[in-house]
Design a protein around this motif. Structure first.
Motif, short mmCIF file in Angstrom:
data_model
loop_
_atom_site.label_atom_id
_atom_site.label_comp_id
_atom_site.label_asym_id
_atom_site.label_seq_id
_atom_site.Cartn_x
_atom_site.Cartn_y
_atom_site.Cartn_z
N ALA A 179 0.83 -1.21 0.00
CA ALA A 179 0.00 0.00 0.00
C ALA A 179 0.87 1.26 0.00
O ALA A 179 0.58 2.22 -0.71
N ASN A 180 1.93 1.25 0.79
CA ASN A 180 2.80 2.43 0.84
C ASN A 180 3.62 2.60 -0.43
O ASN A 180 3.90 3.72 -0.85
N ILE A 181 3.98 1.51 -1.10
CA ILE A 181 4.67 1.62 -2.38
C ILE A 181 3.72 2.23 -3.42
O ILE A 181 4.13 3.09 -4.21
N ARG A 182 2.45 1.81 -3.40
CA ARG A 182 1.46 2.41 -4.31
C ARG A 182 1.31 3.91 -4.04
O ARG A 182 1.23 4.71 -4.97
N ARG A 183 1.30 4.29 -2.77
CA ARG A 183 1.20 5.72 -2.42
C ARG A 183 2.40 6.50 -2.97
O ARG A 183 2.26 7.60 -3.47
#
Length: 192
Positions: A10-14
């Protein structure tokens, strides 16, 4: 207390949505000019970590604490901040000299380490702790302690970078960790 953590995916997508790369963040020593941004970041990251606290510290309190700390710039403490490409602060770590009879073998304390939740699990905490270890080593300090809350899921991070749990004389764990060899910690925590 069950403190939620975002997933790495999720944080990589952000990051991708913001056109950011984890390796592009700048880590540097904090200055007095950072106080307003540091106080605001401290409020936000603290609230994300201790989200069940009903009356968290206010901006006014955090700003006063940081101003007071920078007035006492006697070399007994330091602070590193992480900034993004826009110059916004997204994390920080504060170290200070440690001297207490309960743990007489330790000379450094990782007093604070916070990163905004949307930047967790991207290697930034590991880089930040690498800076802290190297700073202590440059001062001749070869070990450090950290005190926290036992339920904080960041404990997994501390253990992943070699932190050893500290237990009370009764065998209880209250959230404290130690690193007995900061050279070893620096070797596993790259600063690039």
């Amino acid at each position: 207390m069950n403190i939620p953590r975002p997933s790495k995916a999720a944080n990589i997508r952000r990051l991708k949505r913001r056109s950011e790369k984890a390796e592009s963040f700048i880590i540097r020593e904090a200055t007095a000019e950072d106080i307003p941004a540091l106080a605001a970041l401290h409020i936000k990251t603290w609230a994300q970590t201790y989200w069940t606290v009903l009356h968290p510290p206010t901006y006014k309190i955090r700003e006063w604490q940081w101003r007071d700390q920078f007035k006492n710039n006697d070399g007994s403490w330091f602070c590193f901040v992480i900034g993004n490409s826009k110059g916004e602060l997204i994390g920080f770590a504060k170290g200070k000299n440690y001297s207490h009879s309960d743990l007489p073998d330790f000379a450094g304390e990782l007093n604070k380490i916070y990163i905004l939740r949307e930047y967790h699990r991207l290697g930034l905490g590991k880089r930040l702790i690498g800076y802290v270890a190297r700073k202590f080593l440059s001062k001749g300090i070869t070990n450090m302690v950290l005190f926290g809350v036992a339920e904080n899921p960041s404990g997994y991070f501390h253990e992943a970078v070699g932190g050893e749990k500290l237990y009370s004389k009764k065998g209880e764990f209250h959230g404290g960790y130690c690193w007995r060899d900061l050279k070893k910690l620096a070797s596993i925590c790259s600063i690039t």
